[in-house]
Design a protein around this motif. Sequence first.
Motif, PDB file in Angstrom:
ATOM      1  N   ASP A   1      54.433  62.231 -42.404  1.00  0.00           N
ATOM      2  CA  ASP A   1      53.361  63.509 -42.330  1.00  0.00           C
ATOM      3  C   ASP A   1      53.817  64.581 -41.389  1.00  0.00           C
ATOM      4  OD1 ASP A   1      50.573  62.662 -41.273  1.00  0.00           O
ATOM      5  OD2 ASP A   1      52.297  62.044 -40.747  1.00  0.00           O
TER       6      ASP A   1
ATOM      7  N   GLY B   1      54.534  69.052 -45.102  1.00  0.00           N
ATOM      8  CA  GLY B   1      53.241  69.576 -45.248  1.00  0.00           C
ATOM      9  C   GLY B   1      52.475  68.816 -46.086  1.00  0.00           C
ATOM     10  N   GLY B   2      51.139  69.138 -46.544  1.00  0.00           N
ATOM     11  CA  GLY B   2      50.325  68.691 -47.335  1.00  0.00           C
ATOM     12  C   GLY B   2      50.315  69.051 -48.877  1.00  0.00           C
ATOM     13  N   THR B   3      49.451  68.944 -49.766  1.00  0.00           N
ATOM     14  CA  THR B   3      49.630  69.093 -51.031  1.00  0.00           C
ATOM     15  C   THR B   3      49.012  70.405 -51.562  1.00  0.00           C
ATOM     16  OG1 THR B   3      47.766  67.649 -51.331  1.00  0.00           O
ATOM     17  CG2 THR B   3      49.710  66.551 -51.402  1.00  0.00           C
ATOM     18  N   THR B   4      48.586  71.094 -50.597  1.00  0.00           N
ATOM     19  CA  THR B   4      47.966  72.470 -51.224  1.00  0.00           C
ATOM     20  C   THR B   4      48.995  73.213 -51.956  1.00  0.00           C
ATOM     21  OG1 THR B   4      47.070  72.779 -49.142  1.00  0.00           O
ATOM     22  CG2 THR B   4      47.045  74.545 -50.484  1.00  0.00           C
ATOM     23  N   THR B   5      48.420  73.563 -53.180  1.00  0.00           N
ATOM     24  CA  THR B   5      49.282  74.308 -54.172  1.00  0.00           C
ATOM     25  C   THR B   5      49.598  75.812 -53.805  1.00  0.00           C
ATOM     26  OG1 THR B   5      48.270  73.138 -55.855  1.00  0.00           O
ATOM     27  CG2 THR B   5      49.446  75.174 -56.572  1.00  0.00           C
ATOM     28  N   ARG B   6      50.583  76.182 -53.743  1.00  0.00           N
ATOM     29  CA  ARG B   6      50.923  77.459 -53.373  1.00  0.00           C
ATOM     30  C   ARG B   6      50.410  78.586 -54.527  1.00  0.00           C
ATOM     31  NH1 ARG B   6      57.280  78.773 -52.341  1.00  0.00           N
ATOM     32  NH2 ARG B   6      56.643  77.182 -50.820  1.00  0.00           N
TER      33      ARG B   6
ATOM     34  N   GLY C   1      47.247  76.883 -43.338  1.00  0.00           N
ATOM     35  CA  GLY C   1      48.272  76.625 -44.368  1.00  0.00           C
ATOM     36  C   GLY C   1      49.572  77.258 -43.688  1.00  0.00           C
TER      37      GLY C   1
ATOM     38  N   ARG D   1      51.508  75.563 -48.059  1.00  0.00           N
ATOM     39  CA  ARG D   1      51.217  73.935 -48.283  1.00  0.00           C
ATOM     40  C   ARG D   1      49.992  73.905 -46.902  1.00  0.00           C
ATOM     41  NH1 ARG D   1      56.129  70.130 -49.089  1.00  0.00           N
ATOM     42  NH2 ARG D   1      54.386  68.421 -49.612  1.00  0.00           N
ATOM     43  N   SER D   2      49.424  72.801 -46.849  1.00  0.00           N
ATOM     44  CA  SER D   2      48.646  72.669 -45.693  1.00  0.00           C
ATOM     45  C   SER D   2      49.656  72.392 -44.501  1.00  0.00           C
ATOM     46  CB  SER D   2      47.837  71.591 -45.897  1.00  0.00           C
ATOM     47  OG  SER D   2      48.567  70.104 -46.320  1.00  0.00           O
TER      48      SER D   2
ATOM     49  N   ASN E   1      47.932  70.223 -38.030  1.00  0.00           N
ATOM     50  CA  ASN E   1      46.833  70.123 -38.917  1.00  0.00           C
ATOM     51  C   ASN E   1      45.709  69.448 -38.534  1.00  0.00           C
ATOM     52  OD1 ASN E   1      45.930  67.712 -41.188  1.00  0.00           O
ATOM     53  ND2 ASN E   1      46.803  69.434 -42.199  1.00  0.00           N
TER      54      ASN E   1
END
Length: 495
Positions: free
Chosen positions: A181, A185-190, A333, A337-338, A345
């Motif tokens: 990680d 990036g994380g799993t934020t949806t664009r 973001g 993504r995060s 982060n």
Amino acid sequence: MIEALKRRGISPSDLLFATLAGLTGVAGSYAVAGNTRRFVVAPIDALVVRMTPGEIVAFVIQNVGEEGHLLHIVLSFAIASGLLGATALVGLAAGRRFGRSVAGAAVAGALAWGLAASITTQPVLALGAAVPVAVWTAVGTGPGITADPDPSRRRSLLASAGALAFTGVSLAVGRSTGDADAAAGGTTTRDAEVTTLMQEAEEKSLDISGDVPGLVSSFEEFYNVDIAEFDPDLSPDGWSMTVTGEVGSDVTVTYDDLTDMPTEHRFVTLRCVGEGLNGRKLDTAVWTGTPIAPLLEEVDPEGECGCVMLRAEDDYFVQFPVEALEDGFLAWGMNGRSLPRAHGNPVRVLVPGHWGETNVKWLSEIELLDEETDGYWEQRGWHGTGPVNTVAKLWSDTTLANGRIEVAGHAYAGTRGIERVEVSVDGGDTWRDAELSDPLPGNDVWRQWRYEFDPDGTHDVVVRAIDGEGTLQPENRSESFPSGATGWVEKTIGR
């Protein structure tokens, strides 16, 4: 030296097995904790960084350069290995005294566990350091050793080979355990707006043949500089930030509070104050976050405080005038993504037009002050909290299929923007305008440039930028310390 150690009951074999125990203890800790602050070396490294006098830091940066950070890492590894090795020495003495390898291993393991647990505050993961220390202590006091403190050459070689093999495996396991990680990036949806901005950047990028990044840098490309080697590993669910100050009431903001505030997506470029004039610590991303000004106004509605101190989870801190944060941004973001752990982060600060070191990662506190005080790097002789210096980078020169030479790079001037980039192929006698990429939205963004010319022997190529206020980039060269590198980039190109 050896005779002095022997008089104290410490034989060369004891030193060998204690050294192996210390090294494998560090390796075992890395295997279970990875490249995180739960690794036994990480807290030691943070302490070394904090305790190193500013004069030494400045000297190393100026005389050693970017590789200087390896010195504190090596020292921290040596300290951790030495401490764990010392527990093995105690265990070896105990095992020999009681004539039982189990007793020595138990003593060494218990001491190593207590040491690692106290350093990392992770009692379960501390077993990763304790078990290897106990094993190599047991080997050092095993059958055939008690009567003769010096083991055979074969026993020593086998133990050393085993320690090296264990260390190699631990490095591979630890890398997969803790690094995933840090670079992703994380799993934020664009969302649609970020997608549109990313597409716009791609469309506005120039068609450059050489090795020049596009207008948006990926997670892997984006430069990364921190005061310590091991990044904080924070969860958005457990994150909160305190906004405090000399006047008004403190405000505590959780991650959910922050992400519920009005959201913006911005192109922002960051440049490292410590990079060389033509270095590559200059990158751009699409950042998602919320303006910082409303939070400051809530704490200080009358605007009585003139300074702000930003504090981070890794003990980093930066201070600058409060007006610098008028357009400041709290970002969670990056490129849709995060934030990756390596880039702050859950939340970091972006301060338009200022050097990258002011854009605090892993933000934990915003404190309003009524008088100035030095930040982390200012205490160490730097003056990096001011606006960035204008620069045009010459990152590539390529011979094209038609025989012409293409030179290209990026130009950046903070919130002043870039109006033109000029290129000279005769050492500065004559100048021509380079082709510029169309400006991206925002007031703190770089631009690409490229220029082609017909080669005629050797050329002294020089590039310079003119910012959006019409000011020419300074010609006089200076090093990065203490206020950022300046000067025109030059390169001799010929065939």
